[in-house]
Write a protein that holds these residues in place. Structure first.
Motif, PDB file in Angstrom:
ATOM      1  N   UNK A  99      34.392  37.963  42.866  1.00 31.95           N
ATOM      2  CA  UNK A  99      35.295  36.873  42.477  1.00 31.95           C
ATOM      3  C   UNK A  99      36.752  37.336  42.500  1.00 31.95           C
ATOM      4  N   UNK A 100      36.977  38.595  42.123  1.00 34.58           N
ATOM      5  CA  UNK A 100      38.332  39.149  42.186  1.00 34.58           C
ATOM      6  C   UNK A 100      38.850  39.142  43.617  1.00 34.58           C
ATOM      7  N   UNK A 101      37.988  39.475  44.556  1.00 33.68           N
ATOM      8  CA  UNK A 101      38.386  39.455  45.964  1.00 33.68           C
ATOM      9  C   UNK A 101      38.733  38.034  46.394  1.00 33.68           C
ATOM     10  N   UNK A 141      22.385  35.411  35.432  1.00 34.36           N
ATOM     11  CA  UNK A 141      23.592  36.182  35.155  1.00 34.36           C
ATOM     12  C   UNK A 141      24.735  35.718  36.058  1.00 34.36           C
ATOM     13  N   UNK A 142      24.462  35.510  37.334  1.00 32.76           N
ATOM     14  CA  UNK A 142      25.476  35.026  38.277  1.00 32.76           C
ATOM     15  C   UNK A 142      26.043  33.696  37.781  1.00 32.76           C
ATOM     16  N   UNK A 143      25.167  32.784  37.362  1.00 40.84           N
ATOM     17  CA  UNK A 143      25.621  31.486  36.869  1.00 40.84           C
ATOM     18  C   UNK A 143      26.474  31.644  35.623  1.00 40.84           C
ATOM     19  N   UNK A 144      26.099  32.564  34.742  1.00 43.31           N
ATOM     20  CA  UNK A 144      26.881  32.820  33.534  1.00 43.31           C
ATOM     21  C   UNK A 144      28.283  33.313  33.895  1.00 43.31           C
ATOM     22  N   UNK A 145      28.363  34.267  34.811  1.00 35.07           N
ATOM     23  CA  UNK A 145      29.673  34.799  35.209  1.00 35.07           C
ATOM     24  C   UNK A 145      30.510  33.700  35.872  1.00 35.07           C
ATOM     25  N   UNK A 146      29.894  32.868  36.701  1.00 34.15           N
ATOM     26  CA  UNK A 146      30.635  31.783  37.351  1.00 34.15           C
ATOM     27  C   UNK A 146      31.190  30.794  36.328  1.00 34.15           C
ATOM     28  N   UNK A 149      34.167  32.479  34.805  1.00 37.33           N
ATOM     29  CA  UNK A 149      35.255  32.516  35.793  1.00 37.33           C
ATOM     30  C   UNK A 149      35.950  31.156  35.881  1.00 37.33           C
ATOM     31  N   UNK A 150      35.155  30.079  35.910  1.00 32.06           N
ATOM     32  CA  UNK A 150      35.744  28.735  35.980  1.00 32.06           C
ATOM     33  C   UNK A 150      36.483  28.383  34.691  1.00 32.06           C
ATOM     34  N   UNK A 154      40.889  27.421  33.822  1.00 28.38           N
ATOM     35  CA  UNK A 154      41.539  26.370  33.045  1.00 28.38           C
ATOM     36  C   UNK A 154      42.110  26.916  31.736  1.00 28.38           C
ATOM     37  N   UNK A 155      42.360  28.215  31.738  1.00 28.15           N
ATOM     38  CA  UNK A 155      43.068  28.885  30.632  1.00 28.15           C
ATOM     39  C   UNK A 155      42.377  28.726  29.284  1.00 28.15           C
ATOM     40  N   UNK A 156      41.089  28.968  29.264  1.00 30.81           N
ATOM     41  CA  UNK A 156      40.345  28.879  28.018  1.00 30.81           C
ATOM     42  C   UNK A 156      40.655  30.064  27.106  1.00 30.81           C
ATOM     43  N   UNK A 157      41.092  31.160  27.652  1.00 31.27           N
ATOM     44  CA  UNK A 157      41.352  32.373  26.880  1.00 31.27           C
ATOM     45  C   UNK A 157      40.375  33.455  27.287  1.00 31.27           C
ATOM     46  N   UNK A 158      39.968  34.279  26.334  1.00 33.18           N
ATOM     47  CA  UNK A 158      39.022  35.359  26.629  1.00 33.18           C
ATOM     48  C   UNK A 158      37.661  34.743  26.938  1.00 33.18           C
ATOM     49  N   UNK A 159      37.225  34.943  28.155  1.00 29.01           N
ATOM     50  CA  UNK A 159      35.961  34.336  28.583  1.00 29.01           C
ATOM     51  C   UNK A 159      34.828  35.350  28.679  1.00 29.01           C
ATOM     52  N   UNK A 160      35.109  36.598  28.369  1.00 31.97           N
ATOM     53  CA  UNK A 160      34.071  37.627  28.472  1.00 31.97           C
ATOM     54  C   UNK A 160      34.070  38.340  29.802  1.00 31.97           C
TER      55      UNK A 160
END
Length: 199
Positions: A99-101, A141-146, A149-150, A154-160
Motif C-alpha cells: 500500500x505504501x508503494x 488480515x488483508x481486509x483488516x489492513x485495507x 488504510x482507507x 479520511x484522517x481518522x487518526x491512528x488506525x493501527x
C-alpha cells in the motif's frame, strides 16, 4: 498528468470502487428486507397451495460485488508467499508495504492504477504467485489492513498502521522480513509502532 495527479486519480478510483461495493451491499440488504417484510410481521391472508405441477422460480440470488476482490486476493497470495510463517504483525507489514508503494508517487509505480498492479508488477514481490492459495485467515488480515488504510485516507487518526509510509522495500530469509525505506541501504524498520494484533 503529473505523478501527484495520477496518484490522486488512483485514490479516487479506489474510493469510488469501495463506495460502489458499499452501495451494492446496501441494495442487497434493502432487497432482503423487502423480501422478508423488513422484520415486521404483517397479517395477511394465507395463499392457496399450488399444485405439484406448478413452476418454481429457481433464479439464484445475486451475489454482492466486491470491487476490491482482485486486489485483496493478490495481496493474500503475496502475503502467503512472503510471510505465511511470520507473525500477524509482520504479515500486516507486508500488506502495508504494498500500500505504501501504491501511495508513494514514485515514478516506478506511476503506471500502476490498482493495488493488484502494484503486487503483480514484474520483479517486485518474489513471493507473489497467481497459483498461491487465498487462505481465509490471510484474506481476513488483508481486509483488516485495507479498512485501516482507507480510514487513514479520511484522517481518522491512528488506525493501527504497523509500518510507516516511507518503507517501500523488504527482504526476507524465509523466516523473517526486514523492511527498509530505500531499495539498498537506508533505514531498517525497528517495529516501534504499537501493533493492533495480538501475538
Amino acid at each position: 498528468m503529473t505523478r501527484v495527479e495520477r496518484r490522486r486519480q488512483r485514490q479516487r478510483q479506489i474510493v469510488l470502487r469501495v463506495c460502489a461495493g458499499v452501495g451494492a451491499l446496501a441494495f442487497l440488504l434493502a432487497c432482503v428486507l423487502l423480501l422478508t417484510g423488513g422484520g415486521e410481521a404483517e397479517e395477511t391472508e394465507p395463499e392457496p397451495m399450488e399444485t405439484a405441477d406448478a413452476v418454481v422460480d429457481v433464479t439464484p440470488e445475486p451475489e454482492a460485488i466486491d470491487p476490491l476482490k482482485a486486489d485483496k486476493e493478490a495481496l493474500a497470495r503475496m502475503v502467503w508467499g512472503e510471510a505465511r510463517g511470520c507473525s500477524t504483525t509482520e504479515q500486516a507489514a507486508v500488506v502495508w508495504c504494498a500500500l505504501n508503494r501504491f501511495d508513494s508517487g514514485d515514478p516506478y509505480y506511476a503506471n500502476c492504477m490498482t493495488i493488484y498492479d502494484i503486487v503483480t508488477q514484474p520483479a517486485q514481490f518474489s513471493g507473489y504467485d497467481p497459483e498461491n492459495p487465498v487462505e481465509p485467515d490471510i484474506l481476513a488480515l488483508v481486509e483488516d489492513v485495507l479498512v485501516r488504510w482507507m480510514a487513514e485516507k479520511v484522517c481518522v487518526g491512528d488506525v493501527g498502521r504497523v509500518l510507516p509510509a516511507e518503507y517501500l522495500y523488504f527482504t526476507g530469509d524465509g523466516r523473517v522480513n526486514t523492511f527498509r525505506d530505500q531499495y539498498q541501504g537506508g533505514n531498517t524498520w525497528d517495529w516501534s509502532l504499537d501493533s493492533p494484533y495480538e501475538e
